[in-house]
Write a protein that holds these residues in place. Structure first.
Motif, PDB file in Angstrom:
ATOM      1  N   PRO A  86       0.821  -1.219   0.000  1.00 62.86           N
ATOM      2  CA  PRO A  86       0.000   0.000   0.000  1.00 62.86           C
ATOM      3  C   PRO A  86       0.852   1.264   0.000  1.00 62.86           C
ATOM      4  O   PRO A  86       1.727   1.423   0.859  1.00 62.86           O
ATOM      5  CB  PRO A  86      -0.812  -0.129   1.304  1.00 62.86           C
ATOM      6  CG  PRO A  86       0.021  -1.010   2.179  1.00 62.86           C
ATOM      7  CD  PRO A  86       0.703  -1.963   1.264  1.00 62.86           C
ATOM      8  N   PRO A  87       0.639   2.170  -0.941  1.00 67.83           N
ATOM      9  CA  PRO A  87       1.373   3.441  -0.930  1.00 67.83           C
ATOM     10  C   PRO A  87       0.837   4.412   0.112  1.00 67.83           C
ATOM     11  O   PRO A  87       1.505   5.374   0.469  1.00 67.83           O
ATOM     12  CB  PRO A  87       1.169   3.971  -2.347  1.00 67.83           C
ATOM     13  CG  PRO A  87      -0.147   3.397  -2.771  1.00 67.83           C
ATOM     14  CD  PRO A  87      -0.245   2.064  -2.119  1.00 67.83           C
ATOM     15  N   PHE A  88      -0.396   4.161   0.587  1.00 70.98           N
ATOM     16  CA  PHE A  88      -1.022   5.010   1.599  1.00 70.98           C
ATOM     17  C   PHE A  88      -1.626   4.113   2.679  1.00 70.98           C
ATOM     18  O   PHE A  88      -2.087   3.007   2.400  1.00 70.98           O
ATOM     19  CB  PHE A  88      -2.140   5.878   0.991  1.00 70.98           C
ATOM     20  CG  PHE A  88      -1.679   6.764  -0.127  1.00 70.98           C
ATOM     21  CD1 PHE A  88      -1.042   7.965   0.135  1.00 70.98           C
ATOM     22  CD2 PHE A  88      -1.884   6.392  -1.443  1.00 70.98           C
ATOM     23  CE1 PHE A  88      -0.621   8.781  -0.901  1.00 70.98           C
ATOM     24  CE2 PHE A  88      -1.471   7.194  -2.484  1.00 70.98           C
ATOM     25  CZ  PHE A  88      -0.829   8.392  -2.216  1.00 70.98           C
ATOM     26  N   ALA A  89      -1.617   4.593   3.896  1.00 79.03           N
ATOM     27  CA  ALA A  89      -2.292   3.881   4.976  1.00 79.03           C
ATOM     28  C   ALA A  89      -3.796   4.032   4.812  1.00 79.03           C
ATOM     29  O   ALA A  89      -4.287   5.057   4.329  1.00 79.03           O
ATOM     30  CB  ALA A  89      -1.847   4.435   6.330  1.00 79.03           C
ATOM     31  N   GLY A  90      -4.544   2.992   5.198  1.00 81.51           N
ATOM     32  CA  GLY A  90      -5.994   3.073   5.074  1.00 81.51           C
ATOM     33  C   GLY A  90      -6.653   1.739   5.341  1.00 81.51           C
ATOM     34  O   GLY A  90      -6.025   0.792   5.832  1.00 81.51           O
ATOM     35  N   ARG A  91      -7.953   1.680   4.990  1.00 81.30           N
ATOM     36  CA  ARG A  91      -8.751   0.477   5.201  1.00 81.30           C
ATOM     37  C   ARG A  91      -9.230  -0.057   3.857  1.00 81.30           C
ATOM     38  O   ARG A  91      -9.585   0.701   2.963  1.00 81.30           O
ATOM     39  CB  ARG A  91      -9.955   0.793   6.093  1.00 81.30           C
ATOM     40  CG  ARG A  91     -10.858  -0.421   6.344  1.00 81.30           C
ATOM     41  CD  ARG A  91     -12.115  -0.078   7.110  1.00 81.30           C
ATOM     42  NE  ARG A  91     -11.793   0.372   8.462  1.00 81.30           N
ATOM     43  CZ  ARG A  91     -11.968   1.608   8.889  1.00 81.30           C
ATOM     44  NH1 ARG A  91     -12.470   2.520   8.071  1.00 81.30           N
ATOM     45  NH2 ARG A  91     -11.659   1.943  10.125  1.00 81.30           N
ATOM     46  N   VAL A  92      -9.252  -1.401   3.743  1.00 81.36           N
ATOM     47  CA  VAL A  92      -9.701  -2.040   2.513  1.00 81.36           C
ATOM     48  C   VAL A  92     -11.226  -1.953   2.439  1.00 81.36           C
ATOM     49  O   VAL A  92     -11.931  -2.465   3.312  1.00 81.36           O
ATOM     50  CB  VAL A  92      -9.252  -3.517   2.458  1.00 81.36           C
ATOM     51  CG1 VAL A  92      -9.751  -4.167   1.164  1.00 81.36           C
ATOM     52  CG2 VAL A  92      -7.734  -3.619   2.559  1.00 81.36           C
ATOM     53  N   LEU A  93     -11.725  -1.294   1.378  1.00 80.36           N
ATOM     54  CA  LEU A  93     -13.168  -1.183   1.192  1.00 80.36           C
ATOM     55  C   LEU A  93     -13.718  -2.318   0.341  1.00 80.36           C
ATOM     56  O   LEU A  93     -14.766  -2.891   0.653  1.00 80.36           O
ATOM     57  CB  LEU A  93     -13.506   0.152   0.523  1.00 80.36           C
ATOM     58  CG  LEU A  93     -13.265   1.420   1.332  1.00 80.36           C
ATOM     59  CD1 LEU A  93     -13.623   2.644   0.489  1.00 80.36           C
ATOM     60  CD2 LEU A  93     -14.072   1.403   2.622  1.00 80.36           C
ATOM     61  N   GLN A  94     -13.000  -2.663  -0.722  1.00 74.95           N
ATOM     62  CA  GLN A  94     -13.516  -3.647  -1.678  1.00 74.95           C
ATOM     63  C   GLN A  94     -12.362  -4.286  -2.422  1.00 74.95           C
ATOM     64  O   GLN A  94     -11.397  -3.621  -2.789  1.00 74.95           O
ATOM     65  CB  GLN A  94     -14.474  -2.949  -2.663  1.00 74.95           C
ATOM     66  CG  GLN A  94     -15.193  -3.895  -3.605  1.00 74.95           C
ATOM     67  CD  GLN A  94     -16.110  -3.146  -4.557  1.00 74.95           C
ATOM     68  OE1 GLN A  94     -16.114  -1.907  -4.600  1.00 74.95           O
ATOM     69  NE2 GLN A  94     -16.906  -3.881  -5.327  1.00 74.95           N
ATOM     70  N   ILE A  95     -12.473  -5.598  -2.634  1.00 72.65           N
ATOM     71  CA  ILE A  95     -11.492  -6.334  -3.435  1.00 72.65           C
ATOM     72  C   ILE A  95     -12.162  -6.701  -4.752  1.00 72.65           C
ATOM     73  O   ILE A  95     -13.227  -7.316  -4.769  1.00 72.65           O
ATOM     74  CB  ILE A  95     -10.999  -7.595  -2.700  1.00 72.65           C
ATOM     75  CG1 ILE A  95     -10.318  -7.192  -1.395  1.00 72.65           C
ATOM     76  CG2 ILE A  95     -10.028  -8.389  -3.575  1.00 72.65           C
ATOM     77  CD1 ILE A  95      -9.901  -8.357  -0.531  1.00 72.65           C
ATOM     78  N   LEU A  96     -11.538  -6.319  -5.867  1.00 72.58           N
ATOM     79  CA  LEU A  96     -12.174  -6.410  -7.174  1.00 72.58           C
ATOM     80  C   LEU A  96     -11.701  -7.594  -8.013  1.00 72.58           C
ATOM     81  O   LEU A  96     -12.239  -7.824  -9.094  1.00 72.58           O
ATOM     82  CB  LEU A  96     -11.916  -5.114  -7.951  1.00 72.58           C
ATOM     83  CG  LEU A  96     -12.348  -3.824  -7.227  1.00 72.58           C
ATOM     84  CD1 LEU A  96     -11.936  -2.611  -8.031  1.00 72.58           C
ATOM     85  CD2 LEU A  96     -13.848  -3.832  -6.981  1.00 72.58           C
ATOM     86  N   VAL A  97     -10.695  -8.342  -7.554  1.00 71.04           N
ATOM     87  CA  VAL A  97     -10.160  -9.455  -8.346  1.00 71.04           C
ATOM     88  C   VAL A  97     -10.019 -10.682  -7.463  1.00 71.04           C
ATOM     89  O   VAL A  97     -10.059 -10.591  -6.227  1.00 71.04           O
ATOM     90  CB  VAL A  97      -8.788  -9.098  -8.965  1.00 71.04           C
ATOM     91  CG1 VAL A  97      -8.931  -8.002 -10.002  1.00 71.04           C
ATOM     92  CG2 VAL A  97      -7.800  -8.708  -7.876  1.00 71.04           C
TER      93      VAL A  97
END
Length: 386
Positions: A86-97
């Motif tokens: 991840p280039p930015f810290a954050g939370r995973v909202l959706q996985i598309l693959v």
């Protein structure tokens, strides 16, 4: 055969030898011509001795091409593989693959909610506004300066402000575009995109997972691993005595347990410059085409390559006797006559020994019963038991 195993076998035949050789110090004993004797350094058995029938021999032959075998495993071609963090810290909202899915360059893999990315978006929007203001102010002062209303100093200040705003805009927009985003809105939603065409071979994130930018430094697995499995690397372990036969560009044939009746052509590309101190092997890397996708990453393989024809002679490994630091064989000069010869061994592989001196082409060497002959030779010559 190891020296320990040889000595164990020698102990097993010691009693048999003792029965054939008269005890030392028995002055009244008369020579028994029916027993083995030592003549000109040769162990000679009397004609019709039953011991001769128990010896098996093999002829010394010319060495053929030596087939080398190296063990190794298949790994992803790192020239066609990316590991995404991840280039930015954050939370995973959706996985598309999904794992195993083919993706194209620029295709979105997952969506992240990231305040840090939102800050980058805001910086880009602010840089756009500052640039527009600096550009407008510079144009106004140019007009005033041309009319003689403003000073040259005011115009120079406006030009400097414009240059700073332009540099800041380029920096902020470059950061946004680097990750495939735009400044249309400040929504803090970041789409992680694939930088190459390939197949998703690993996925190590889940919806709702919190991500940090230091995952790589903490040895955490990548969020996604994308590679082109149509081309793989093979990493092989080579012994020191095999290095002379290995070089970049050498062709090898790979075999795997999954496809026992099929070989896969590979080409060696790199030979390590150091020996692994733990395994005493040299790492060799090659590349193999895998368009049919039969080979898989982390699959164990065996590499086979033909070494050039050697001028050495060849005999079964079973003929060798290791005594101290030297190798010996027993040569059948004629039926019932056996001479001990020291040989120089260059290589031993697949049950065959390549020797460069000590025997001649076509000579017969003892491959069964040579331990018995060695023990008998030592006792007949008055030497200590081996």
């Amino acid at each position: 055969m190891s020296l320990v195993r040889q000595r164990a076998a020698l102990l097993a035949v010691a009693l048999a030898v003792a029965a054939l050789v008269p005890a030392c110090g028995d002055g009244d004993a008369k020579p028994d011509i029916a027993r083995p004797r030592l003549e000109n350094g040769q162990v000679v058995f009397p004609e019709g001795s039953p011991q001769v029938a128990s010896f098996a021999t093999a002829a010394v032959k010319e060495s053929g091409p030596v087939q080398l075998r190296l063990t190794g495993r298949l790994v992803w071609d790192e020239n066609r593989t990316v590991r995404l963090y991840p280039p930015f810290a954050g939370r995973v909202l959706q996985i598309l693959v999904k794992t195993g899915e083919h993706v194209s360059k620029g295709q979105a893999l997952a969506k992240l909610a990231s305040p840090d990315f939102g800050q980058a978006q805001a910086d880009a929007r602010r840089a756009q506004s500052d640039f527009a203001l600096a550009e407008k102010n510079l144009n106004r002062l140019r007009e005033l300066h041309a009319a003689g209303v403003s000073s040259r100093k005011d115009l120079a200040t406006a030009e400097a402000d414009y240059a700073r705003a332009d540099a800041e805009l380029a920096r902020a927009m470059g950061k946004i575009k680097l990750y495939g985003a735009s400044t249309d809105s400040v929504d803090q939603n970041f789409s992680l995109a694939s930088p190459i065409d390939g197949v998703i071979v690993e996925r190590n994130i889940n919806p709702g997972q919190e991500l940090r930018t230091d995952l790589q430094l903490s040895n955490m697995p990548a969020m996604f691993v994308i590679t082109d499995p149509a081309r793989l690397w093979v990493q092989l372990d080579a012994a020191e005595n095999q290095l002379a036969s290995l070089r970049p560009g050498k062709k090898v044939q790979l075999r795997s347990a999954a496809w026992p009746d099929q070989t896969f052509a590979a080409t060696l590309e790199n030979i390590s410059d150091f020996i692994d101190p733990a395994t005493r092997t040299v790492k060799v890397r090659g590349v193999v085409e895998n368009r049919e996708r039969k080979l898989k990453g982390e699959m164990f393989v065996t590499a086979e390559l033909q070494e050039t024809q050697r001028a050495d002679l060849q005999m079964p490994e079973k003929a060798l006797l290791l005594v101290g630091d030297s190798y010996y064989v027993f040569v059948e000069e004629k039926p019932g006559h056996y001479s001990r010869q020291e040989v120089k061994v260059d290589a031993v592989q697949d049950g065959l020994a390549s020797v460069s001196s000590g025997v001649k082409l076509g000579q017969k060497v003892v491959i069964e019963g040579n331990l018995f002959l060695h023990r008998l030779h030592r006792q007949l010559s008055g030497g200590p038991p081996a």
